[in-house]
Motif scaffolding. Sequence first.
Motif, mmCIF file in Angstrom:
data_model
loop_
_atom_site.group_PDB
_atom_site.id
_atom_site.type_symbol
_atom_site.label_atom_id
_atom_site.label_comp_id
_atom_site.label_asym_id
_atom_site.label_seq_id
_atom_site.Cartn_x
_atom_site.Cartn_y
_atom_site.Cartn_z
ATOM 1 N N ARG A 1 0.685 -1.149 0.185
ATOM 2 C CA ARG A 1 -0.066 0.011 0.132
ATOM 3 C C ARG A 1 0.768 1.358 0.044
ATOM 4 N N ALA A 2 2.098 1.158 0.448
ATOM 5 C CA ALA A 2 2.841 2.428 0.573
ATOM 6 C C ALA A 2 3.189 2.679 -0.694
ATOM 7 N N ARG A 3 3.175 2.031 -1.731
ATOM 8 C CA ARG A 3 3.514 2.431 -3.141
ATOM 9 C C ARG A 3 2.380 3.257 -3.827
ATOM 10 N N LEU A 4 1.101 3.049 -3.048
ATOM 11 C CA LEU A 4 -0.054 3.698 -3.708
ATOM 12 C C LEU A 4 -0.789 4.708 -2.950
ATOM 13 N N ILE A 5 -0.588 4.827 -1.645
ATOM 14 C CA ILE A 5 -1.088 5.781 -0.927
ATOM 15 C C ILE A 5 -0.721 7.136 -1.181
ATOM 16 N N PRO A 6 -1.436 8.360 -1.008
ATOM 17 C CA PRO A 6 -1.205 9.636 -1.339
ATOM 18 C C PRO A 6 -0.251 10.123 -0.247
ATOM 19 N N TRP A 7 0.571 11.047 -0.709
ATOM 20 C CA TRP A 7 1.664 11.675 0.187
ATOM 21 C C TRP A 7 1.082 12.153 1.367
ATOM 22 N N GLU A 8 2.105 12.344 2.274
ATOM 23 C CA GLU A 8 1.620 12.963 3.549
ATOM 24 C C GLU A 8 3.041 13.665 3.953
ATOM 25 N N THR A 9 3.514 14.364 2.974
ATOM 26 C CA THR A 9 4.922 14.924 3.179
ATOM 27 C C THR A 9 4.519 16.470 2.957
ATOM 28 N N ALA A 10 5.458 17.186 3.063
ATOM 29 C CA ALA A 10 5.610 18.661 2.935
ATOM 30 C C ALA A 10 5.079 19.066 1.463
ATOM 31 N N ALA A 11 5.580 18.052 0.384
ATOM 32 C CA ALA A 11 5.208 18.416 -0.804
ATOM 33 C C ALA A 11 4.080 18.086 -1.239
ATOM 34 N N ALA A 12 3.081 17.177 -0.313
ATOM 35 C CA ALA A 12 1.666 17.133 -0.743
ATOM 36 C C ALA A 12 0.934 18.663 -0.738
ATOM 37 N N LEU A 13 1.311 19.462 0.215
ATOM 38 C CA LEU A 13 0.586 20.834 -0.066
ATOM 39 C C LEU A 13 1.234 21.505 -1.130
ATOM 40 N N GLU A 14 2.161 21.530 -1.906
ATOM 41 C CA GLU A 14 2.229 21.913 -3.264
ATOM 42 C C GLU A 14 1.689 21.283 -4.553
ATOM 43 N N GLN A 15 1.439 19.802 -4.221
ATOM 44 C CA GLN A 15 0.622 19.143 -5.156
ATOM 45 C C GLN A 15 -0.746 19.589 -4.878
ATOM 46 N N GLU A 16 -1.428 19.688 -3.754
ATOM 47 C CA GLU A 16 -2.721 20.139 -3.622
ATOM 48 C C GLU A 16 -2.984 21.560 -4.282
ATOM 49 N N SER A 17 -1.715 22.332 -4.151
ATOM 50 C CA SER A 17 -1.975 23.577 -4.660
ATOM 51 C C SER A 17 -2.289 23.713 -6.359
ATOM 52 N N ALA A 18 -1.153 22.764 -6.754
ATOM 53 C CA ALA A 18 -1.412 22.562 -8.194
ATOM 54 C C ALA A 18 -2.667 21.793 -8.775
ATOM 55 N N LEU A 19 -3.205 21.068 -8.028
ATOM 56 C CA LEU A 19 -4.571 20.510 -8.234
ATOM 57 C C LEU A 19 -5.560 21.368 -8.159
ATOM 58 N N ASN A 20 -5.598 22.486 -7.344
ATOM 59 C CA ASN A 20 -6.568 23.266 -7.202
ATOM 60 C C ASN A 20 -6.399 24.244 -8.389
ATOM 61 N N ALA A 21 -5.108 24.826 -8.900
ATOM 62 C CA ALA A 21 -4.806 25.799 -9.865
ATOM 63 C C ALA A 21 -5.426 25.074 -11.335
ATOM 64 N N VAL A 22 -5.029 23.767 -11.572
ATOM 65 C CA VAL A 22 -5.467 23.240 -12.677
ATOM 66 C C VAL A 22 -6.888 22.789 -12.897
ATOM 67 N N SER A 23 -7.477 22.362 -11.669
ATOM 68 C CA SER A 23 -8.865 21.913 -11.745
ATOM 69 C C SER A 23 -9.682 23.249 -12.121
ATOM 70 N N MET A 24 -9.315 24.474 -11.742
ATOM 71 C CA MET A 24 -10.174 25.750 -12.311
ATOM 72 C C MET A 24 -10.133 25.845 -13.715
ATOM 73 N N ALA A 25 -8.865 25.584 -14.375
ATOM 74 C CA ALA A 25 -8.832 25.639 -15.721
ATOM 75 C C ALA A 25 -9.454 24.335 -16.511
ATOM 76 N N LEU A 26 -9.387 23.231 -15.972
ATOM 77 C CA LEU A 26 -9.606 22.052 -16.766
ATOM 78 C C LEU A 26 -10.815 21.513 -16.624
ATOM 79 N N ILE A 27 -11.447 21.469 -15.419
ATOM 80 C CA ILE A 27 -12.585 20.904 -15.344
ATOM 81 C C ILE A 27 -14.007 21.517 -16.216
ATOM 82 N N PRO A 28 -13.914 22.829 -16.426
ATOM 83 C CA PRO A 28 -14.783 23.605 -17.154
ATOM 84 C C PRO A 28 -14.839 23.048 -18.815
ATOM 85 N N ARG A 29 -13.500 22.677 -18.969
ATOM 86 C CA ARG A 29 -13.275 22.094 -20.444
ATOM 87 C C ARG A 29 -13.642 20.748 -20.709
#
Length: 494
Positions: free
Chosen positions: A166-194
């Motif tokens: 499971r460790a190879r598949l579970i989501p991050w719980e490190t500091a990098a997870a915050l950066e990835q969440e910010s990227a998901l928020n930004a991309v979703s605003m532009a991509l989901i409407p399309r």
Amino acid sequence: MADALPYLLGYRPEDSIVLAALHDRDGRGRFGGRARLGIPGNADDWASVARQLTEGLVKGSERRGALPESIVAFLCQDPRDGESAREVMERLRPLAQLLRTACGALDVPVIEALCISDGRFWSYCCPSAQCCPADGTPMGLPGTSVLAAAATYAGLQIRGSLREFRARLIPWETAAALEQESALNAVSMALIPRILDDESRAVVATETLDLAHRVMRRFADSTSADGAPGVSGVPAVSGAAGVSGALSADLRDDELLCHDEAATLILGLQDRTTRDRAAEWMEGDEAGPALRLWRALARRCVGPYGEHAAAPLTLAGWVAWSSGDELEAREALAMALGADPGYLFARLLHQACNEGLDPESIRRCLRKERVDRAGAEPITSSASSASSASSASSASSGSSGSSASSADAGGASGAASMPSTRVASRRRRKPRSTGSAESRPGSRPSGTAGTRRPRSTADGSPAPEAPTRAGDGTGGGTRPRRASGRHGTKQGET
């Protein structure tokens, strides 16, 4: 019986329901099929899980030619914080009873139900305190049983614990997870409407698949200098070395995948058509890099995007199963159902894998889809052009009907838009017939209608009312566009 569990499944199970079918031969039981699923955290889900798991095992065994004589059930879970192993056993007792009831409803008795926790096991079926003490029975040390010796002699290898899988598949719980969440928020605003827009959905699908191809090539190039990878894209080793090798390979893949790229791929795969096309990378040189990409994307579904992991986890399970790794396939598919219990693609694959079906039948379907799509690309382009012309004609004539979509799967929207194109053409030709003494406002001369009537239907049959509907703008041109709009809405439900 408890000591046999790791060797039945190939790893040390944790937090799992495991059912093993027994077939009696000459008075001695032999193991048949087996099924495994994670224990749901919500006890309200236990009844449905018990029913689905037992039905899958029993009916799958029956399809393979033999109904099980009996079933052995294992409930494996480590204690939580401040909880003892005995308390785990008592907490899971209702689940064990639900499994026994579900099996009994299918006329297959559960001859033993064991709870395994913290290196000890308890029986839910044996009432004797002499052979099954209240504090549980210690399990033998790994590798000390006769079965372990036989498995070693046969060349079987234990691939680590379920937690390490499971460790190879579970989501991050490190500091990098915050950066990835910010990227998901930004991309979703532009991509989901399309993605939700019928006209741009096909473009987003193409962009997503092209990006996935580039990342897969990047992964493949990164391993070419490190030696030949195994099926999963990493060296095929076992034991502690295997865990270390898998960890280093995953860290390398994480470094090669940017946050914005991961966000774009995760959100793009939420479209069912895009996901199904990505599932075609299941064999040959594509399988290894694809599996590594789906693992990496599952690790990037952080924070509130945990439900989005169902798509990459299902793809990881499918590629693993197609490549012959049923252990990882079952775990990835079970995790996909944990992320989204209603994810139909994961449910179907999980049931098929547990029932021991041959993945080749699914591979044949995906290969055919790939070939058919490659041959239909020129036709799709023509249909898209016709749909665009129809939309422009409808807009210029002030029609209130919705425009046809050129992005729907299967080219259905392109076919639906063709009547609108013919209607627009008739509207432009109508003024030519107004000079006739027999013409009426909103209709055509009878002679013209007679010569054009066969063209109003696809099969060449007469359509007496078609010219009148075309002339007054209330006939076939409006209904096909509304049907196309409804079809496009259904395709957008991802």
